[in-house]
Design an enzyme around this catalytic site. Structure first.
Site, PDB file in Angstrom:
ATOM      1  N   ARG A  22       0.820  -1.218   0.000  1.00  0.00           N
ATOM      2  CA  ARG A  22       0.000   0.000   0.000  1.00  0.00           C
ATOM      3  C   ARG A  22       0.852   1.264   0.000  1.00  0.00           C
ATOM      4  O   ARG A  22       0.393   2.325  -0.429  1.00  0.00           O
ATOM      5  CB  ARG A  22      -0.915   0.013   1.217  1.00  0.00           C
ATOM      6  CG  ARG A  22      -2.039  -1.003   1.121  1.00  0.00           C
ATOM      7  CD  ARG A  22      -3.051  -0.713   2.197  1.00  0.00           C
ATOM      8  NE  ARG A  22      -4.140  -1.665   2.211  1.00  0.00           N
ATOM      9  CZ  ARG A  22      -5.140  -1.612   3.095  1.00  0.00           C
ATOM     10  NH1 ARG A  22      -5.163  -0.678   4.015  1.00  0.00           N
ATOM     11  NH2 ARG A  22      -6.109  -2.494   3.066  1.00  0.00           N
ATOM     12  N   ASP A 131     -14.310  10.613  10.201  1.00  0.00           N
ATOM     13  CA  ASP A 131     -13.304   9.606   9.844  1.00  0.00           C
ATOM     14  C   ASP A 131     -11.932  10.272   9.981  1.00  0.00           C
ATOM     15  O   ASP A 131     -11.847  11.495  10.040  1.00  0.00           O
ATOM     16  CB  ASP A 131     -13.521   9.111   8.404  1.00  0.00           C
ATOM     17  CG  ASP A 131     -12.947   7.714   8.195  1.00  0.00           C
ATOM     18  OD1 ASP A 131     -13.721   6.738   8.196  1.00  0.00           O
ATOM     19  OD2 ASP A 131     -11.703   7.586   8.074  1.00  0.00           O
TER      20      ASP A 131
HETATM   21  C1  LIG Z   1     -13.949  -0.628   7.523  1.00  0.00           C
HETATM   22  S1  LIG Z   1     -14.418   1.058   7.600  1.00  0.00           S
HETATM   23  C2  LIG Z   1     -16.021   0.900   8.328  1.00  0.00           C
HETATM   24  C3  LIG Z   1     -17.016   1.807   7.686  1.00  0.00           C
HETATM   25  C4  LIG Z   1     -18.438   1.726   8.246  1.00  0.00           C
HETATM   26  N1  LIG Z   1     -18.474   2.120   9.623  1.00  0.00           N
HETATM   27  C5  LIG Z   1     -19.015   0.341   8.061  1.00  0.00           C
HETATM   28  O1  LIG Z   1     -19.209  -0.383   9.051  1.00  0.00           O
HETATM   29  O2  LIG Z   1     -19.258  -0.049   6.923  1.00  0.00           O
HETATM   30  C6  LIG Z   1     -13.435   1.660   8.965  1.00  0.00           C
HETATM   31  C7  LIG Z   1     -13.237   3.171   8.934  1.00  0.00           C
HETATM   32  O3  LIG Z   1     -12.706   3.589  10.200  1.00  0.00           O
HETATM   33  C8  LIG Z   1     -11.769   4.616   9.986  1.00  0.00           C
HETATM   34  N2  LIG Z   1     -10.845   4.692  11.129  1.00  0.00           N
HETATM   35  C9  LIG Z   1      -9.885   3.809  11.478  1.00  0.00           C
HETATM   36  N3  LIG Z   1      -9.210   4.253  12.547  1.00  0.00           N
HETATM   37  C10 LIG Z   1      -9.767   5.439  12.895  1.00  0.00           C
HETATM   38  C11 LIG Z   1      -9.495   6.399  13.909  1.00  0.00           C
HETATM   39  N4  LIG Z   1      -8.494   6.233  14.801  1.00  0.00           N
HETATM   40  N5  LIG Z   1     -10.257   7.502  13.957  1.00  0.00           N
HETATM   41  C12 LIG Z   1     -11.250   7.689  13.070  1.00  0.00           C
HETATM   42  N6  LIG Z   1     -11.553   6.841  12.074  1.00  0.00           N
HETATM   43  C13 LIG Z   1     -10.811   5.721  11.989  1.00  0.00           C
HETATM   44  C14 LIG Z   1     -11.075   4.225   8.696  1.00  0.00           C
HETATM   45  O4  LIG Z   1     -10.467   5.342   8.054  1.00  0.00           O
HETATM   46  C15 LIG Z   1     -12.220   3.609   7.886  1.00  0.00           C
HETATM   47  O5  LIG Z   1     -12.778   4.537   6.997  1.00  0.00           O
END
Ligand SMILES: C[S@@+](CC[C@H](N)C(=O)[O-])C[C@H]1O[C@@H](n2cnc3c(N)ncnc32)[C@H](O)[C@@H]1O
Length: 260
Positions: A22, A131
């Site tokens: 990545r 996010d």
């Molecule tokens: C797999 S997606 C889940 C999206 C949605 N909530 C769902 O269940 O379909 C996880 C998201 O969490 C965000 N994320 C991960 N760590 C984070 C953090 N420390 N603070 C805010 N967002 C975070 C990532 O950027 C990503 O967009």
């Protein structure tokens, strides 16, 4: 990747190959020839631009409309009627934490709209969608999705909430985008400026976290809930009794006591 774990809670241990794949383009973008050179640039960068690029590359942003659909049924059948009674003349707030490209918060909005279209009364509901990745937030704000994503949306909703843009893309309509605020926020930091929430969706985020960060996140989310408020997490993220003081009311749905 200790930096990533301490800053964002995300555990990348044993993911060396994934990181390398990545990050190749990101190193190129920054003009670094080796990882060591890149790390030096990262440490020196005061603008946050390099860290932001790394976040965009290393977070997993997979999501889709109506993911884990039972949650939206619970929302419509239990949570919204409760909110309607409690806050008849006021307003309430929903936080979609880790919203990725926005499908989750637009699904929430479709459910609210359906509830009202079927005669349900609701107070004014504001949605905050956050996010850490600026790249996904931009996409979420635009609300434009590739045609294949339309398949996850029920037919009757497609007609009401989606508009064609071109052969390959559609956009969620303006009504749906109204009253959703998108904001960059790191869940490893306290959420202070937006008040408390009646419902928090934080699904499929802590699944990538290490144990310590997960615990910190859960206790922050609890603090951010109003008494009687609901927390929805991913079905793969169930919390043990030691991890939360919230009561589990359905699989992956927790409620804060009215007296908390
Ligand atoms: C797999 S997606 C889940 C999206 C949605 N909530 C769902 O269940 O379909 C996880 C998201 O969490 C965000 N994320 C991960 N760590 C984070 C953090 N420390 N603070 C805010 N967002 C975070 C990532 O950027 C990503 O967009």
């Amino acid at each position: 990747m200790e930096y990533f774990r301490t800053q964002y809670g995300i555990n990348l241990k044993n993911k060396k190959i994934l990181i390398e794949c990545r990050m190749v383009k990101e190193l190129e973008r920054c003009g670094a020839e080796t990882f060591a050179e890149y790390l030096k640039m990262l440490q020196k960068d005061r603008t946050g631009e390099i860290a932001g690029g790394m976040v965009n590359r290393l977070t997993t942003n997979f999501t889709y409309f109506l993911r884990e659909p039972e949650h939206f049924t619970i929302l419509k059948e239990r949570v919204l009627p409760e909110l309607a009674l409690k806050k008849r003349y006021g307003s309430c707030q929903i936080w979609c934490a880790g919203c990725a490209t926005g499908e989750e918060c637009y699904t929430l909005k479709m459910c609210l709209q359906e509830y009202q279209d079927q005669g349900g009364q609701l107070p004014n509901v504001r949605i905050l969608a956050t996010d850490i990745s600026e790249e996904v937030l931009k996409k979420a704000e635009q609300g434009i999705y590739p045609e294949r994503e339309r398949e996850n949306i029920p037919l009757s909703w497609r007609e009401k909430y989606c508009q064609d843009i071109d052969k390959n893309n559609f956009r969620v309509n303006e009504n749906l985008r109204y009253n959703i605020r998108f904001q960059k926020h790191n869940l490893m930091e306290p959420m202070r400026q937006n008040g408390k929430f009646d419902v928090i969706f934080c699904r499929n985020v802590m699944i990538y976290f290490d144990k310590v960060s997960r615990k910190q996140l859960v206790s922050r989310l609890e603090e951010n809930l109003n008494p009687g408020g609901y927390l929805f997490i991913g079905h793969a993220e169930l919390l043990s009794r030691e991890e939360t003081s919230l009561e589990q009311v359905y699989p992956a749905v927790y409620r804060k006591s009215e007296n908390a």
